[in-house]
Design an enzyme around this catalytic site. Structure first.
Site, PDB file in Angstrom:
ATOM      1  N   SER A  71       9.696 -15.880 -42.240  1.00  0.00           N
ATOM      2  CA  SER A  71       8.767 -14.585 -42.295  1.00  0.00           C
ATOM      3  C   SER A  71       7.099 -15.642 -43.143  1.00  0.00           C
ATOM      4  O   SER A  71       7.099 -16.474 -43.859  1.00  0.00           O
ATOM      5  CB  SER A  71       8.979 -13.236 -43.866  1.00  0.00           C
ATOM      6  OG  SER A  71      10.649 -12.895 -43.590  1.00  0.00           O
TER       7      SER A  71
HETATM    8  N1  SAH Z   1      14.114 -13.618 -44.919  1.00  0.00           N
HETATM    9  C1  SAH Z   1      13.817 -14.913 -42.949  1.00  0.00           C
HETATM   10  C2  SAH Z   1      13.509 -14.114 -42.093  1.00  0.00           C
HETATM   11  C3  SAH Z   1      14.355 -12.940 -41.584  1.00  0.00           C
HETATM   12  S1  SAH Z   1      13.683 -12.313 -40.224  1.00  0.00           S
HETATM   13  C4  SAH Z   1      13.708 -16.121 -43.286  1.00  0.00           C
HETATM   14  O1  SAH Z   1      13.376 -16.237 -44.604  1.00  0.00           O
HETATM   15  O2  SAH Z   1      13.469 -16.652 -42.694  1.00  0.00           O
HETATM   16  C5  SAH Z   1      14.839 -11.290 -39.749  1.00  0.00           C
HETATM   17  C6  SAH Z   1      16.418 -12.383 -39.403  1.00  0.00           C
HETATM   18  O3  SAH Z   1      17.380 -10.254 -39.647  1.00  0.00           O
HETATM   19  C7  SAH Z   1      16.726 -12.406 -38.151  1.00  0.00           C
HETATM   20  O4  SAH Z   1      17.253 -13.610 -38.329  1.00  0.00           O
HETATM   21  C8  SAH Z   1      17.697 -11.030 -38.081  1.00  0.00           C
HETATM   22  O5  SAH Z   1      18.500 -11.977 -37.320  1.00  0.00           O
HETATM   23  C9  SAH Z   1      18.556 -10.594 -39.443  1.00  0.00           C
HETATM   24  N2  SAH Z   1      18.828  -9.361 -38.979  1.00  0.00           N
HETATM   25  C10 SAH Z   1      18.813  -8.547 -38.515  1.00  0.00           C
HETATM   26  N3  SAH Z   1      19.895  -7.374 -38.899  1.00  0.00           N
HETATM   27  C11 SAH Z   1      20.945  -8.120 -38.738  1.00  0.00           C
HETATM   28  C12 SAH Z   1      21.756  -6.860 -39.263  1.00  0.00           C
HETATM   29  N4  SAH Z   1      22.014  -6.019 -38.817  1.00  0.00           N
HETATM   30  N5  SAH Z   1      22.580  -7.771 -40.708  1.00  0.00           N
HETATM   31  C13 SAH Z   1      22.277  -8.873 -40.517  1.00  0.00           C
HETATM   32  N6  SAH Z   1      21.235  -9.614 -40.943  1.00  0.00           N
HETATM   33  C14 SAH Z   1      20.303  -9.110 -39.435  1.00  0.00           C
END
Ligand code: SAH
Length: 227
Positions: A71
């Site tokens: 992010s």
């Molecule tokens: N917080 C992260 C950015 C996240 S991007 C950082 O600091 O880098 C969003 C992430 O959510 C992705 O890696 C995606 O694979 C994950 N995601 C999406 N749906 C999800 C679910 N149902 N359970 C766990 N992770 C999930």
């Protein structure tokens, strides 16, 4: 280059570069000094591929593989600030669950401010990579798991705050049920295709949750099941 060398990195990844980033975040409206100092302490460049390290202190999201992104620092700061504010003036903030570990950066920033951080990721390679970075940076108060975040982490519930870092069309009851009485769930809510509303849902045992919308944001989609 090993992680230690990257931590001590000079030039584009130096402490001074991080101070410049936090100046920008301050200008963009982040006020909480504890959050800003956590963002100076946590080396964001360690959470992206080396090829992108020189861009890691720009205020933008960056690709982390598997079609996912780390992010934008402003959004990480804002969500962290909302977590801290949610516990004020007198509430407790001991245990936070993050859904969507991605690179692990948001979890690491939270871990420098909150005693216990739990984080779930549905894509195995990302979960493993983030775990390696936590270990190399000696961040010991983050526990991470490769799992579908839809079900939360029931063994560790209730949480003072649940932070979702992927866009949800609606917030599932399965997650709201894992928030303590008076605690919050913070999530980007809205269609995957457009802009979502960063929403704070305050949960109560004996009455309906209260929802407050804070800002327009753009996150990758929350998807069901393990990837
Ligand atoms: N917080 C992260 C950015 C996240 S991007 C950082 O600091 O880098 C969003 C992430 O959510 C992705 O890696 C995606 O694979 C994950 N995601 C999406 N749906 C999800 C679910 N149902 N359970 C766990 N992770 C999930």
């Amino acid at each position: 280059m090993n992680m230690e060398a990257r931590i001590q990195g000079i030039g584009m990844t130096s402490h001074r570069t991080r101070l410049r980033l936090t100046d920008r975040l301050r200008q963009a409206g982040i006020r909480d000094e504890a959050v800003l100092s956590a963002m100076v302490d946590v080396p964001r460049h360690c959470f992206v591929d080396e090829a992108l390290a020189s861009r890691s202190y720009e205020d933008c999201s960056l690709p982390i593989g598997e079609g996912q992104t780390i992010s934008q620092p402003y959004v990480v700061a804002l969500m962290t600030e909302l977590v801290l504010q949610s516990a004020r003036p007198a509430g407790q903030l001991n245990r936070v669950l993050e859904i969507g570990t991605g690179s692990g950066y948001q979890a690491a920033v939270l871990a420098s401010l909150v005693p216990e951080v739990y984080t779930l990721e549905r894509i195995k390679s990302l979960a493993l990579k983030a775990q390696r970075v936590f270990t190399e940076l000696r961040i010991r108060n983050v526990k991470s798991r490769y799992a579908d975040g839809f079900d939360g982490w029931s063994d560790k519930a209730p949480f003072d705050a649940v932070v979702v870092t992927a866009a949800m069309e609606t917030v599932p009851d399965s997650l709201l049920e894992q928030v303590r009485d008076g605690g919050v769930l913070i999530a980007p809510v809205g269609s995957h295709a457009g802009v979502q509303e960063l929403s704070i849902v305050r949960c109560y045992r004996d009455r309906a949750p209260q929802v407050r919308r804070v800002a327009g944001v753009k996150f990758v989609p929350f998807l069901r099941g393990r990837g």
